[in-house]
Write an enzyme that holds these catalytic residues in place. Structure first.
Site, PDB file in Angstrom:
ATOM      1  N   GLU A   1       0.844  -1.217   0.051  1.00 49.01           N
ATOM      2  CA  GLU A   1      -0.013   0.123   0.058  1.00 49.01           C
ATOM      3  C   GLU A   1       0.878   1.161  -0.016  1.00 49.01           C
ATOM      4  O   GLU A   1       0.375   2.318   0.045  1.00 49.01           O
ATOM      5  CB  GLU A   1      -0.776   0.170   1.039  1.00 49.01           C
ATOM      6  CG  GLU A   1      -1.970  -1.162   1.155  1.00 49.01           C
ATOM      7  CD  GLU A   1      -2.807  -0.993   2.580  1.00 49.01           C
ATOM      8  OE1 GLU A   1      -2.423  -1.374   3.785  1.00 49.01           O
ATOM      9  OE2 GLU A   1      -4.026  -0.378   2.255  1.00 49.01           O
TER      10      GLU A   1
ATOM     11  N   TYR B   1     -16.113  26.272   1.774  1.00 50.18           N
ATOM     12  CA  TYR B   1     -15.749  24.993   1.662  1.00 50.18           C
ATOM     13  C   TYR B   1     -14.623  24.500   0.500  1.00 50.18           C
ATOM     14  O   TYR B   1     -13.825  23.490   0.661  1.00 50.18           O
ATOM     15  CB  TYR B   1     -17.056  24.034   1.475  1.00 50.18           C
ATOM     16  CG  TYR B   1     -18.018  24.718   0.384  1.00 50.18           C
ATOM     17  CD1 TYR B   1     -17.819  24.475  -0.860  1.00 50.18           C
ATOM     18  CD2 TYR B   1     -19.004  25.288   0.943  1.00 50.18           C
ATOM     19  CE1 TYR B   1     -18.522  25.327  -1.731  1.00 50.18           C
ATOM     20  CE2 TYR B   1     -20.007  25.663   0.055  1.00 50.18           C
ATOM     21  CZ  TYR B   1     -19.921  25.746  -1.133  1.00 50.18           C
ATOM     22  OH  TYR B   1     -20.870  26.039  -2.214  1.00 50.18           O
TER      23      TYR B   1
ATOM     24  N   GLU C   1      -6.802   6.523  11.018  1.00 54.04           N
ATOM     25  CA  GLU C   1      -6.895   7.207  12.318  1.00 54.04           C
ATOM     26  C   GLU C   1      -5.695   8.478  12.504  1.00 54.04           C
ATOM     27  O   GLU C   1      -6.274   9.448  12.808  1.00 54.04           O
ATOM     28  CB  GLU C   1      -6.597   6.156  13.527  1.00 54.04           C
ATOM     29  CG  GLU C   1      -7.436   5.161  13.800  1.00 54.04           C
ATOM     30  CD  GLU C   1      -7.565   3.916  13.218  1.00 54.04           C
ATOM     31  OE1 GLU C   1      -6.713   3.802  12.014  1.00 54.04           O
ATOM     32  OE2 GLU C   1      -8.113   2.887  13.672  1.00 54.04           O
TER      33      GLU C   1
ATOM     34  N   LYS D   1     -12.713   3.953   3.862  1.00 50.99           N
ATOM     35  CA  LYS D   1     -11.857   3.465   3.056  1.00 50.99           C
ATOM     36  C   LYS D   1     -12.479   2.269   2.383  1.00 50.99           C
ATOM     37  O   LYS D   1     -12.396   1.071   2.436  1.00 50.99           O
ATOM     38  CB  LYS D   1     -10.453   2.876   3.720  1.00 50.99           C
ATOM     39  CG  LYS D   1      -9.216   2.492   2.738  1.00 50.99           C
ATOM     40  CD  LYS D   1      -8.238   2.114   3.915  1.00 50.99           C
ATOM     41  CE  LYS D   1      -6.890   2.061   2.794  1.00 50.99           C
ATOM     42  NZ  LYS D   1      -5.819   1.473   3.661  1.00 50.99           N
TER      43      LYS D   1
HETATM   44  N1  LIG Z   1      -8.520   0.592  12.434  1.00 54.86           N
HETATM   45  C1  LIG Z   1      -7.642   0.578  11.241  1.00 54.86           C
HETATM   46  N2  LIG Z   1      -7.763  -0.800  10.965  1.00 54.86           N
HETATM   47  C2  LIG Z   1      -6.751  -0.873   9.763  1.00 54.86           C
HETATM   48  C3  LIG Z   1      -6.298  -0.100   9.079  1.00 54.86           C
HETATM   49  C4  LIG Z   1      -6.635   1.293   9.464  1.00 54.86           C
HETATM   50  O1  LIG Z   1      -6.161   2.240   8.632  1.00 54.86           O
HETATM   51  N3  LIG Z   1      -7.090   1.549  10.702  1.00 54.86           N
HETATM   52  N4  LIG Z   1      -5.674  -0.365   7.703  1.00 54.86           N
HETATM   53  C5  LIG Z   1      -5.457  -1.534   7.207  1.00 54.86           C
HETATM   54  C6  LIG Z   1      -5.032  -1.908   6.109  1.00 54.86           C
HETATM   55  O2  LIG Z   1      -4.223  -0.852   5.478  1.00 54.86           O
HETATM   56  C7  LIG Z   1      -5.838  -2.148   4.953  1.00 54.86           C
HETATM   57  O3  LIG Z   1      -6.693  -0.960   4.783  1.00 54.86           O
HETATM   58  C8  LIG Z   1      -5.472  -2.670   3.791  1.00 54.86           C
HETATM   59  O4  LIG Z   1      -6.577  -3.327   2.919  1.00 54.86           O
HETATM   60  C9  LIG Z   1      -6.258  -2.717   8.112  1.00 54.86           C
HETATM   61  N5  LIG Z   1      -6.712  -2.348   9.272  1.00 54.86           N
END
Ligand SMILES: Nc1nc2c(c(=O)[nH]1)N=C([C@H](O)[C@@H](O)CO)CN2
Length: 116
Positions: A21, A53, A73, A98
């Site tokens: 990623e 905005y 986060e 996401k």
């Molecule tokens: N609470 C979260 N959990 C996960 C995150 C995140 O940013 N916050 N990110 C991932 C991986 O990057 C995922 O998106 C890849 O598909 C996994 N869990």
């Protein structure tokens, strides 16, 4: 409380925990609710008294281009801090989804932050 909102804002950035990623851009969807007293702008019909905005979106795009994080986060926290400081906003509610993260669900985070 008056608000300016920006919903379904598509932000493309490098984000993610995994090594694969770190080299690709992914789409995030942001919903922002920003406390702002709208009466002064309405009374004068003056954009200078409004929370523009377009300017908020531009700032977030510039920030997302210049930084890279693993967790959504972290990105949420940084964006909230940026908006509170640069636009003098009292309260920010920010949701980041996401959409490509997992196939079973739409996932994301939501935070609420106030100017201290
Ligand atoms: N609470 C979260 N959990 C996960 C995150 C995140 O940013 N916050 N990110 C991932 C991986 O990057 C995922 O998106 C890849 O598909 C996994 N869990």
């Amino acid at each position: 409380m008056d608000m300016v909102f920006i919903h379904d804002f598509e932000l493309t950035t490098k984000i993610g925990v995994f090594a694969w990623e770190h080299h690709i851009e992914q789409k995030l969807i942001l919903d922002l609710d920003l406390a702002w007293p709208n009466r002064p702008a309405a009374a004068t019909d003056d954009i200078n008294l409004a929370l523009d905005y377009s300017a908020v979106v531009a700032q977030i795009q510039i920030f997302a281009l210049s930084r890279q994080f693993e967790l959504i986060e972290t990105l949420a926290e940084k964006i909230a801090a940026l908006l509170i400081e640069q636009f003098n906003i009292e309260y920010v509610k920010l949701k980041i989804r996401k959409p490509g993260a997992i196939k079973e669900a739409t996932v994301g985070v939501q935070i609420e932050r106030r100017k201290s």
